[in-house]
Design a protein around this motif. Structure first.
Motif, PDB file in Angstrom:
ATOM      1  N   ARG A 156       6.878  14.243   3.042  1.00 22.66           N
ATOM      2  CA  ARG A 156       6.299  14.259   4.389  1.00 22.66           C
ATOM      3  C   ARG A 156       5.056  13.369   4.445  1.00 22.66           C
ATOM      4  O   ARG A 156       4.864  12.602   5.384  1.00 22.66           O
ATOM      5  CB  ARG A 156       5.945  15.699   4.772  1.00 22.66           C
ATOM      6  CG  ARG A 156       5.425  15.878   6.186  1.00 22.66           C
ATOM      7  CD  ARG A 156       4.943  17.305   6.421  1.00 22.66           C
ATOM      8  NE  ARG A 156       6.000  18.282   6.234  1.00 22.66           N
ATOM      9  CZ  ARG A 156       6.857  18.659   7.181  1.00 22.66           C
ATOM     10  NH1 ARG A 156       6.776  18.136   8.382  1.00 22.66           N
ATOM     11  NH2 ARG A 156       7.780  19.561   6.924  1.00 22.66           N
ATOM     12  N   GLU A 157       4.259  13.447   3.402  1.00 16.81           N
ATOM     13  CA  GLU A 157       3.020  12.670   3.388  1.00 16.81           C
ATOM     14  C   GLU A 157       3.303  11.173   3.247  1.00 16.81           C
ATOM     15  O   GLU A 157       2.624  10.344   3.859  1.00 16.81           O
ATOM     16  CB  GLU A 157       2.141  13.160   2.239  1.00 16.81           C
ATOM     17  CG  GLU A 157       0.679  12.942   2.532  1.00 16.81           C
ATOM     18  CD  GLU A 157      -0.185  13.827   1.658  1.00 16.81           C
ATOM     19  OE1 GLU A 157      -0.016  15.061   1.744  1.00 16.81           O
ATOM     20  OE2 GLU A 157      -0.986  13.276   0.892  1.00 16.81           O
ATOM     21  N   LEU A 158       4.320  10.820   2.458  1.00 18.29           N
ATOM     22  CA  LEU A 158       4.692   9.405   2.324  1.00 18.29           C
ATOM     23  C   LEU A 158       5.175   8.858   3.671  1.00 18.29           C
ATOM     24  O   LEU A 158       4.780   7.767   4.093  1.00 18.29           O
ATOM     25  CB  LEU A 158       5.788   9.241   1.258  1.00 18.29           C
ATOM     26  CG  LEU A 158       6.335   7.819   1.078  1.00 18.29           C
ATOM     27  CD1 LEU A 158       5.223   6.827   0.743  1.00 18.29           C
ATOM     28  CD2 LEU A 158       7.414   7.780  -0.001  1.00 18.29           C
TER      29      LEU A 158
ATOM     30  N   PRO B  30       0.828  -1.223   0.000  1.00 15.03           N
ATOM     31  CA  PRO B  30       0.000   0.000   0.000  1.00 15.03           C
ATOM     32  C   PRO B  30       0.855   1.264   0.000  1.00 15.03           C
ATOM     33  O   PRO B  30       0.508   2.246  -0.669  1.00 15.03           O
ATOM     34  CB  PRO B  30      -0.796  -0.111   1.308  1.00 15.03           C
ATOM     35  CG  PRO B  30      -0.725  -1.550   1.709  1.00 15.03           C
ATOM     36  CD  PRO B  30       0.564  -2.062   1.183  1.00 15.03           C
ATOM     37  N   SER B  31       1.991   1.257   0.712  1.00 15.25           N
ATOM     38  CA  SER B  31       2.865   2.424   0.713  1.00 15.25           C
ATOM     39  C   SER B  31       3.469   2.653  -0.663  1.00 15.25           C
ATOM     40  O   SER B  31       3.624   3.795  -1.098  1.00 15.25           O
ATOM     41  CB  SER B  31       4.005   2.259   1.732  1.00 15.25           C
ATOM     42  OG  SER B  31       3.491   2.299   3.036  1.00 15.25           O
ATOM     43  N   LEU B  32       3.809   1.565  -1.345  1.00 19.09           N
ATOM     44  CA  LEU B  32       4.390   1.708  -2.683  1.00 19.09           C
ATOM     45  C   LEU B  32       3.371   2.307  -3.651  1.00 19.09           C
ATOM     46  O   LEU B  32       3.695   3.202  -4.438  1.00 19.09           O
ATOM     47  CB  LEU B  32       4.883   0.341  -3.186  1.00 19.09           C
ATOM     48  CG  LEU B  32       5.465   0.348  -4.601  1.00 19.09           C
ATOM     49  CD1 LEU B  32       6.644   1.311  -4.711  1.00 19.09           C
ATOM     50  CD2 LEU B  32       5.884  -1.061  -5.035  1.00 19.09           C
ATOM     51  N   THR B  33       2.139   1.824  -3.595  1.00 18.97           N
ATOM     52  CA  THR B  33       1.075   2.367  -4.457  1.00 18.97           C
ATOM     53  C   THR B  33       0.924   3.866  -4.216  1.00 18.97           C
ATOM     54  O   THR B  33       0.853   4.668  -5.150  1.00 18.97           O
ATOM     55  CB  THR B  33      -0.259   1.656  -4.134  1.00 18.97           C
ATOM     56  OG1 THR B  33      -0.063   0.257  -4.282  1.00 18.97           O
ATOM     57  CG2 THR B  33      -1.376   2.128  -5.059  1.00 18.97           C
ATOM     58  N   TYR B  34       0.907   4.238  -2.941  1.00 26.16           N
ATOM     59  CA  TYR B  34       0.749   5.646  -2.582  1.00 26.16           C
ATOM     60  C   TYR B  34       1.976   6.451  -3.026  1.00 26.16           C
ATOM     61  O   TYR B  34       1.850   7.564  -3.542  1.00 26.16           O
ATOM     62  CB  TYR B  34       0.534   5.758  -1.075  1.00 26.16           C
ATOM     63  CG  TYR B  34       0.150   7.144  -0.626  1.00 26.16           C
ATOM     64  CD1 TYR B  34      -0.938   7.799  -1.200  1.00 26.16           C
ATOM     65  CD2 TYR B  34       0.867   7.791   0.364  1.00 26.16           C
ATOM     66  CE1 TYR B  34      -1.294   9.075  -0.799  1.00 26.16           C
ATOM     67  CE2 TYR B  34       0.523   9.067   0.779  1.00 26.16           C
ATOM     68  CZ  TYR B  34      -0.560   9.701   0.189  1.00 26.16           C
ATOM     69  OH  TYR B  34      -0.899  10.958   0.592  1.00 26.16           O
ATOM     70  N   ALA B  35       3.169   5.882  -2.848  1.00 26.38           N
ATOM     71  CA  ALA B  35       4.405   6.570  -3.240  1.00 26.38           C
ATOM     72  C   ALA B  35       4.413   6.870  -4.737  1.00 26.38           C
ATOM     73  O   ALA B  35       4.831   7.939  -5.173  1.00 26.38           O
ATOM     74  CB  ALA B  35       5.619   5.717  -2.865  1.00 26.38           C
ATOM     75  N   ARG B  36       3.933   5.907  -5.530  1.00 23.31           N
ATOM     76  CA  ARG B  36       3.899   6.124  -6.986  1.00 23.31           C
ATOM     77  C   ARG B  36       2.958   7.261  -7.353  1.00 23.31           C
ATOM     78  O   ARG B  36       3.230   8.046  -8.252  1.00 23.31           O
ATOM     79  CB  ARG B  36       3.477   4.840  -7.687  1.00 23.31           C
ATOM     80  CG  ARG B  36       4.615   3.842  -7.720  1.00 23.31           C
ATOM     81  CD  ARG B  36       4.203   2.587  -8.442  1.00 23.31           C
ATOM     82  NE  ARG B  36       5.360   1.710  -8.593  1.00 23.31           N
ATOM     83  CZ  ARG B  36       5.273   0.385  -8.635  1.00 23.31           C
ATOM     84  NH1 ARG B  36       4.104  -0.206  -8.524  1.00 23.31           N
ATOM     85  NH2 ARG B  36       6.363  -0.343  -8.769  1.00 23.31           N
ATOM     86  N   ARG B  37       1.834   7.335  -6.632  1.00 21.60           N
ATOM     87  CA  ARG B  37       0.889   8.428  -6.898  1.00 21.60           C
ATOM     88  C   ARG B  37       1.544   9.762  -6.550  1.00 21.60           C
ATOM     89  O   ARG B  37       1.428  10.737  -7.287  1.00 21.60           O
ATOM     90  CB  ARG B  37      -0.373   8.225  -6.068  1.00 21.60           C
ATOM     91  CG  ARG B  37      -1.628   8.456  -6.886  1.00 21.60           C
ATOM     92  CD  ARG B  37      -2.877   7.928  -6.232  1.00 21.60           C
ATOM     93  NE  ARG B  37      -3.127   8.507  -4.929  1.00 21.60           N
ATOM     94  CZ  ARG B  37      -3.777   7.865  -3.958  1.00 21.60           C
ATOM     95  NH1 ARG B  37      -4.199   6.630  -4.148  1.00 21.60           N
ATOM     96  NH2 ARG B  37      -3.995   8.444  -2.812  1.00 21.60           N
TER      97      ARG B  37
END
Lengths: 208, 208
Positions: A102-104, A81-88
């Motif tokens: 900061r958000e990541l 889930p963190s990777l998906t968010y990081a890509r966004r």
């Protein structure tokens, strides 16, 4: 020792459980998460996982190939889930890199601390070094690379040579994963407060 | 199946080893460190530890009470030298707290990364939560408290309320222990360079 002659209806269950609404595979993952983190991976048998999930050991193999598959999937669930968010975040060039980093960090800490089991504690199992867990290491490596790209896009990070950037990335990633080792020390503290403070600290590490 | 009648000379050895110059207890600790970190704690038998140390299982119990004692001593060995050093730094009021904190961080990282085995990886074993390891948790708590006192003695740290100081301490301690999770990613990097960079990062976390 089974009574002969009778026919069972439905999937045989070693232990009756209230219907959780989970799929059998999800029930197995939930059971494995609990047992691996409380009893330890090596000390947990597939039989114990099956029983905790309310099924017989033999039935378990309809859904998963064994303990290693359960561990691999649990480990990947701490990172994907963190990777998906990081890509966004990487793709969103309308906001400053500092703000996205900061958000990541904040989201990643909430994910690592927020689950009901300390799955991050499984990262250090010697078993996890083997080839069977290459998928987890690849996803974790991609997440770290997303951190590196976001750090490189910040004002301070953009001024660093490659080796200094790698070092800075390792320190930030180490701070984030280090929460696995510390968040148990004060379980009453708000996860979101801790996540915000960790993200602030990460930004201080990046800046100089 | 032993040959009857004969008398053995000296301590029985299951495996002949070149004389390491270590005491039997130290040989057992060395063997346990290697096996616990490569095969895993639960998967390592006392018999395997004894054999690796060049003695029979029964002889091992002359020197240690069992696997738990070996694990407890290995864990404490990752913390005790840092605590001793931290106490010396705390008592030395001729130098600025910032400088002493930097030195504690640097030394602690060198200790955690410098051993031949990643003993810090044993921190997360579920077994370590039990009462048998209260000694390790107490020493680790004292080390963390020494960090807290040094942080409180810095200019930035001195301005913090108790809960903010606790949080800052957890972040610094998390960064330091987080090296357990990251230093394997780049084994060719110089430990002393990594330790210096981590200490710089810790100081940046403390200051604001």
């Amino acid at each position: 020792m089974e009574t002969s002659g009778g026919r069972r209806v439905g999937r045989p269950r070693a232990v009756q459980r209230p219907d959780s609404g989970l799929t059998p595979r999800a029930e197995l993952l939930t059971a494995a998460a609990e047992l691996f983190t409380t009893r330890g991976y090596a000390a947990t048998t597939t039989r114990a996982v099956a029983e905790r999930a309310g099924m017989r050991q033999a039935s378990m193999y309809h859904y998963v190939s064994g303990k290693e598959e359960l561990l691999a999937e649990l480990l990947e669930s701490t990172v994907t889930p963190s990777l998906t968010y990081a890509r966004r975040l990487l793709a969103d060039d309308t906001r400053a890199a500092e703000e996205r980093l900061r958000e990541l960090c904040r989201t990643d800490v909430e994910l690592l601390c927020g689950g009901s089991h300390n799955l991050g504690g499984l990262y250090l199992l010697p078993e996890v070094r083997t080839e069977r867990f290459a998928g987890f290491h690849a996803v974790r490596g991609e997440l770290k690379d997303a951190y590196r790209q976001l750090i490189a896009a910040t004002v301070s990070g953009g001024a660093l040579a490659k080796s200094a950037l790698d070092l800075r990335t390792d320190l930030v990633f180490g701070l984030i994963e280090g929460v696995i080792l510390v968040h148990r020390s004060d379980p009453d503290r708000s996860v979101s407060e801790f996540a915000r403070a960790t993200a602030d600290a990460a930004l201080r590490i990046v800046g100089d």
